[in-house]
Design a protein around this motif. Structure first.
Motif, PDB file in Angstrom:
ATOM      1  N   GLU A   1       0.789  -1.233   0.000  1.00  6.88           N
ATOM      2  CA  GLU A   1       0.000   0.000   0.000  1.00  6.88           C
ATOM      3  C   GLU A   1       0.823   1.285   0.000  1.00  6.88           C
ATOM      4  N   GLY A   2       2.140   1.196   0.094  1.00 10.17           N
ATOM      5  CA  GLY A   2       2.955   2.406   0.154  1.00 10.17           C
ATOM      6  C   GLY A   2       3.326   2.932  -1.215  1.00 10.17           C
ATOM      7  N   PHE A   3       4.269   3.886  -1.244  1.00  5.27           N
ATOM      8  CA  PHE A   3       4.731   4.463  -2.504  1.00  5.27           C
ATOM      9  C   PHE A   3       5.391   3.388  -3.377  1.00  5.27           C
ATOM     10  N   GLU A   4       5.133   3.483  -4.666  1.00  5.36           N
ATOM     11  CA  GLU A   4       5.799   2.615  -5.632  1.00  5.36           C
ATOM     12  C   GLU A   4       6.894   3.404  -6.338  1.00  5.36           C
ATOM     13  N   TYR A   5       8.088   2.848  -6.386  1.00  4.42           N
ATOM     14  CA  TYR A   5       9.225   3.492  -7.033  1.00  4.42           C
ATOM     15  C   TYR A   5       9.705   2.667  -8.227  1.00  4.42           C
ATOM     16  N   SER A   6       9.993   3.354  -9.307  1.00  5.53           N
ATOM     17  CA  SER A   6      10.732   2.774 -10.425  1.00  5.53           C
ATOM     18  C   SER A   6      12.161   3.296 -10.321  1.00  5.53           C
ATOM     19  N   ILE A   7      13.109   2.394 -10.203  1.00  8.70           N
ATOM     20  CA  ILE A   7      14.513   2.804 -10.123  1.00  8.70           C
ATOM     21  C   ILE A   7      15.127   2.569 -11.496  1.00  8.70           C
ATOM     22  N   ASP A   8      15.321   3.643 -12.241  1.00  5.37           N
ATOM     23  CA  ASP A   8      15.938   3.529 -13.556  1.00  5.37           C
ATOM     24  C   ASP A   8      17.445   3.437 -13.391  1.00  5.37           C
ATOM     25  N   CYS A   9      18.016   2.406 -14.008  1.00 10.08           N
ATOM     26  CA  CYS A   9      19.439   2.107 -13.800  1.00 10.08           C
ATOM     27  C   CYS A   9      20.184   2.075 -15.127  1.00 10.08           C
ATOM     28  N   LEU A  10      21.441   2.473 -15.052  1.00  9.58           N
ATOM     29  CA  LEU A  10      22.347   2.413 -16.193  1.00  9.58           C
ATOM     30  C   LEU A  10      23.592   1.647 -15.772  1.00  9.58           C
ATOM     31  N   ALA A  11      23.978   0.684 -16.598  1.00  7.56           N
ATOM     32  CA  ALA A  11      25.206  -0.069 -16.353  1.00  7.56           C
ATOM     33  C   ALA A  11      26.005  -0.124 -17.649  1.00  7.56           C
ATOM     34  N   ASP A  12      27.299  -0.365 -17.515  1.00  6.14           N
ATOM     35  CA  ASP A  12      28.090  -0.538 -18.731  1.00  6.14           C
ATOM     36  C   ASP A  12      27.901  -1.965 -19.239  1.00  6.14           C
ATOM     37  N   GLU A  13      28.618  -2.308 -20.285  1.00  5.16           N
ATOM     38  CA  GLU A  13      28.408  -3.612 -20.919  1.00  5.16           C
ATOM     39  C   GLU A  13      28.726  -4.772 -19.986  1.00  5.16           C
TER      40      GLU A  13
END
Length: 357
Positions: A216-228
């Protein structure tokens, strides 16, 4: 400087923004963007320099279509969404023609990520995140047992197919609904246990459903960037902040989760972790091994996620990137005249099905 040819197969409409973010890159690298979709008038194609229709194929036949497209258009970078697993399985076919594919090549991991039940089991083994209480079911009897177990633990219960995208198939069980009010009101994700059981019991078995506690709490999308190699370079937690507002904010425990996920799974390029809070604890919803539907919003943090993934694939040197402070953002509609390969679309899509460069 030679243009870098970049290809998107069938993507969501927001790929329009990804394409423009890559085109307007901070290094001034010239690009030519190609895109295909089964609907030649799809919004995603409006960001492309060259657009074409793609056939309704699956498996190796679809992969062969993509290979042929990449070969004939001398594609340097291929950013797939549709049939990603099949494309990853046959990535060597793209290697052979000199096309770099922005996809996770760990096939076992990719298969697990795309099946939420299997991936939850994997997370249990690593212990790197908290997961909700859940059961995977495929019969009405299993569904009833799962519901009763979760309800006995004091949870409100929801369910969703183990293999799906976005909110497709997601339902929340609420036994206090008024069917007549629902009939005349807004469409909602709510359903009573009785109605869900009745529908599911109409067949002997059904594709796997994950029956789980509703968070029921906040929903977060964690956008991530990684190298190859999967080394994490950036992570931006983003959540809805009412209406059209979106808030990108520094949440140390979510950034730590992103770091642990990157360390455990080494997912390359762009990926997205969805977490939702319950009782002050962030719990895993799912991981998407691709650019998320809201990634263009996270780019307002100052981190050009799509371009930096392309830069990494091209062998460019990337340094860890952080955003300075919290960012509150929103969006408005922008009217566009629909064009395909620079010309206004005024005829039926069938007449343009062979459109190409």
């Amino acid at each position: 400087m030679k243009k870098v040819n970049i290809y998107f197969n069938r993507w969501f409409s927001v790929a329009y923004h990804y394409m423009n973010l890559i085109r307007n890159n901070e290094d001034g690298i010239p690009v030519q963007i190609f895109a295909t979709h089964s609907d030649i008038r799809h919004m995603s194609l409006q960001g492309a320099d060259v657009a074409a229709a793609e056939p309704e194929l699956e498996g190796i036949e679809y992969v062969q279509f993509c290979v042929d497209f990449c070969r004939s258009h001398e594609i340097d970078i291929f950013i797939p969404r549709l049939h990603m697993l099949d494309i990853a399985l046959h990535a060597s076919m793209f290697d052979a023609i000199g096309t770099k594919v922005l996809v996770c090549r760990d096939l076992d991991l990719l298969e697990k990520i795309m099946d939420k039940g299997k991936f939850y089991e994997s997370v249990k083994e690593t212990g790197i995140m908290t997961i909700p209480d859940y059961h995977v079911v495929s019969t009405a009897e299993q569904f009833q047992a799962a519901y009763e177990d979760l309800a006995a633990q004091g949870h409100q219960v929801c369910f969703k197919p183990t293999e799906t995208e976005g909110g497709l198939g997601f339902r929340i069980i609420n036994n206090d609904r008024n069917p007549l009010q629902d009939l005349f009101g807004h469409v909602t994700p709510y359903i009573s246990f009785e109605e869900a059981y009745r529908i599911l019991s109409s067949v002997d078995s059904f594709p796997n459903l994950m029956v789980m506690e509703f968070l029921e709490g906040f929903e977060y999308s964690i956008d991530c960037l990684a190298d190859e190699s999967g080394r994490l370079l950036a992570a931006v937690p983003r959540r809805k902040a009412g209406g059209r507002l979106r808030l990108m904010e520094h949440i140390p425990e979510l950034e730590d989760i992103a770091s642990r996920v990157a360390g455990a799974y080494r997912i390359p390029f762009n990926f997205n972790i969805q977490m939702k809070y319950s009782g002050g604890v962030p719990k895993l919803l799912e991981i998407n091994p691709r650019m998320s539907g809201g990634l263009h919003i996270s780019c307002l943090s100052g981190i050009n996620f799509p371009y930096l993934a392309v830069k990494s694939a091209l062998g460019g040197e990337l340094q860890p990137a952080e955003f300075a402070g919290n960012v509150l953002a929103s969006h408005v509609e922008q009217p566009l005249i629909m064009r395909i390969n620079g010309e206004s679309v005024v005829t039926d899509a069938v007449n343009l099905s062979g459109s190409s460069s």
